[in-house]
Write a protein that holds these residues in place. Structure first.
Motif, mmCIF file in Angstrom:
data_model
loop_
_atom_site.group_PDB
_atom_site.id
_atom_site.type_symbol
_atom_site.label_atom_id
_atom_site.label_comp_id
_atom_site.label_asym_id
_atom_site.label_seq_id
_atom_site.Cartn_x
_atom_site.Cartn_y
_atom_site.Cartn_z
ATOM 1 N N LEU A 14 0.820 -1.210 0.000
ATOM 2 C CA LEU A 14 0.000 0.000 0.000
ATOM 3 C C LEU A 14 0.855 1.261 0.000
ATOM 4 C CD1 LEU A 14 -2.712 -1.091 2.601
ATOM 5 C CD2 LEU A 14 -3.080 -0.714 0.151
ATOM 6 N N ALA A 15 1.897 1.271 0.833
ATOM 7 C CA ALA A 15 2.755 2.455 0.921
ATOM 8 C C ALA A 15 3.508 2.682 -0.382
ATOM 9 C CB ALA A 15 3.739 2.299 2.083
ATOM 10 N N THR A 16 4.007 1.611 -0.997
ATOM 11 C CA THR A 16 4.742 1.742 -2.255
ATOM 12 C C THR A 16 3.856 2.323 -3.341
ATOM 13 O OG1 THR A 16 6.179 -0.126 -1.701
ATOM 14 C CG2 THR A 16 6.036 0.483 -4.027
ATOM 15 N N ALA A 17 2.620 1.817 -3.428
ATOM 16 C CA ALA A 17 1.688 2.327 -4.427
ATOM 17 C C ALA A 17 1.308 3.777 -4.134
ATOM 18 C CB ALA A 17 0.441 1.456 -4.467
ATOM 19 N N HIS A 18 1.067 4.086 -2.860
ATOM 20 C CA HIS A 18 0.631 5.435 -2.479
ATOM 21 C C HIS A 18 1.726 6.467 -2.688
ATOM 22 C CE1 HIS A 18 -0.226 8.699 0.487
ATOM 23 N NE2 HIS A 18 -1.439 8.575 -0.011
ATOM 24 N N GLU A 19 2.971 6.094 -2.326
ATOM 25 C CA GLU A 19 4.085 7.043 -2.396
ATOM 26 C C GLU A 19 4.765 7.048 -3.763
ATOM 27 O OE1 GLU A 19 4.932 9.134 -0.041
ATOM 28 O OE2 GLU A 19 3.636 8.393 1.565
ATOM 29 N N GLY A 20 4.489 6.042 -4.604
ATOM 30 C CA GLY A 20 5.140 5.959 -5.906
ATOM 31 C C GLY A 20 6.610 5.602 -5.818
#
Length: 369
Positions: A164-170
């Motif tokens: 989730l964090a990787t997708a959210h932060e790019g």
């Protein structure tokens, strides 16, 4: 040679053209992103199915490890232009299928996710809806992210949070690995703050999970003597890394930002703006352990920014005090009674020269040996 003069056509355009063009550009960008996500989803689906087949053949039929070697040879011969069927990648496919039996999601008990400070607000909403599990779509990140994430993070709940964090932060794959090494999900939302008492909901909730503790500034390297000015200059010169560590939504306004109050000059270490919070963020750096009096100075800067810099459309300015170390108890006590939104966190860099030197053998010890 006569210069060619291109007339300014902006005056000829109808009212509303810019907004119309922006809307089209947004649709194009969204369509491109959806195309990328679709390709990634299909690739993950193919690799999972191959990996799952390998698992079933080995677990149910007792096929040995050599089947992967033979399959790699046969597939590479059949598809010579595709480098995705190496022995190594086929083993990754098996690992991927084993890690995510519920593909195309990773399903995690909500109770496990609630143990982490990160994103407690959306998780609380799921609890209110009576949900026991969270389904995180795997196609939010690429194959190369997945095969790097699985060996590094064994816990299923943490792995879902990093997706989730990787997708959210790019994040790129390398950035994701750096954040894993820095303990991102434990740090996010962990700063000491007074946002519950100084900001309205949901602004307070968003603010809490915008900041973290500690921040990792290891990209500044190791120096013999570190003070506030050294760190501040380093962060300003490495602004890309600094913004990446601060998180999505931060914009760098400037360092040593000047304020004049009653003919006296003051300089904020770093002034930022947060696009989701819609507010200025005053960052003060201290190369020493936290002291309660630091909060008063930060509070003064917040008031000055609110009066001299903030526009009526902006939300209340937030202050972030970054110290080399702190006592959480002292930090909580220091915030009591302040009506301005304040957060206190630690930052880390590579070990100081003095700290490293203290661990080395002394000359006297070497003489004795």
């Amino acid at each position: 040679m006569t210069d060619i003069i291109i007339p300014n056509t902006n005056d000829l355009l109808p009212d509303g053209y810019d907004a119309w063009r922006n809307a089209i550009e947004t649709r194009i960008e969204r369509a491109k992103l959806q195309a990328i996500l679709k390709v990634n989803s299909e690739l993950l689906s193919l690799y999972w199915s191959i990996g799952n087949d390998i698992l079933e053949k080995q677990q149910k039929l007792g096929w040995g490890a050599q089947v992967i070697d033979r399959l790699s040879t046969d597939l590479s011969r059949k598809f010579p232009d595709d480098r995705g069927f190496s022995v190594r990648n086929l083993k990754y496919m098996r690992m991927f299928a084993e890690a995510y039996p519920d593909f195309p999601f990773v399903q995690v008990p909500l109770a496990q996710l609630c143990e982490y400070p990160i994103w407690q607000v959306p998780l609380a909403k799921l609890q209110e809806e009576g949900k026991d599990f969270v389904q995180v779509p795997l196609a939010q990140i690429t194959w190369y992210h997945h095969i790097s994430l699985i060996p590094k993070v064994k816990n299923g709940a943490e792995r879902a949070l990093y997706i989730l964090a990787t997708a959210h932060e790019g994040w790129s794959r390398d950035t994701m690995l750096t954040q894993i090494a820095n303990g991102y999900i434990e740090a996010k939302g962990s700063s000491i703050n007074n946002f519950d008492f100084t900001l309205p909901s949901p602004q307070s909730d968003l603010a809490k999970y915008t900041f973290k503790d500690p921040y990792n500034f290891s990209f500044l390297g190791t120096v013999a003597l570190q003070n506030e000015l050294d760190i501040e200059k380093g962060l300003a010169s490495r602004v890309v890394e600094f913004l990446l560590e601060m998180g999505k939504g931060f914009a760098f306004i400037g360092r040593q930002y000047h304020l004049a109050v009653d003919e006296s000059d003051y300089y904020i270490d770093i002034l930022m703006y947060h696009l989701q919070l819609h507010c200025y963020v005053v960052v003060e750096l201290k190369a020493v352990e936290f002291k309660p009096e630091f909060v008063s100075k930060l509070n003064f800067y917040i008031s000055a920014v609110d009066e001299q810099v903030k526009s009526p459309e902006d939300k209340p300015t937030i202050g972030l005090l970054l110290c080399r170390s702190k006592s959480d108890t002292k930090a909580r006590f220091a915030l009591r009674g302040f009506t301005q939104p304040l957060g206190i966190a630690e930052y880390e860099t590579q070990k100081l020269f003095a700290e490293v030197a203290s661990s080395l053998p002394q000359i006297e010890d070497m003489k004795d040996n």
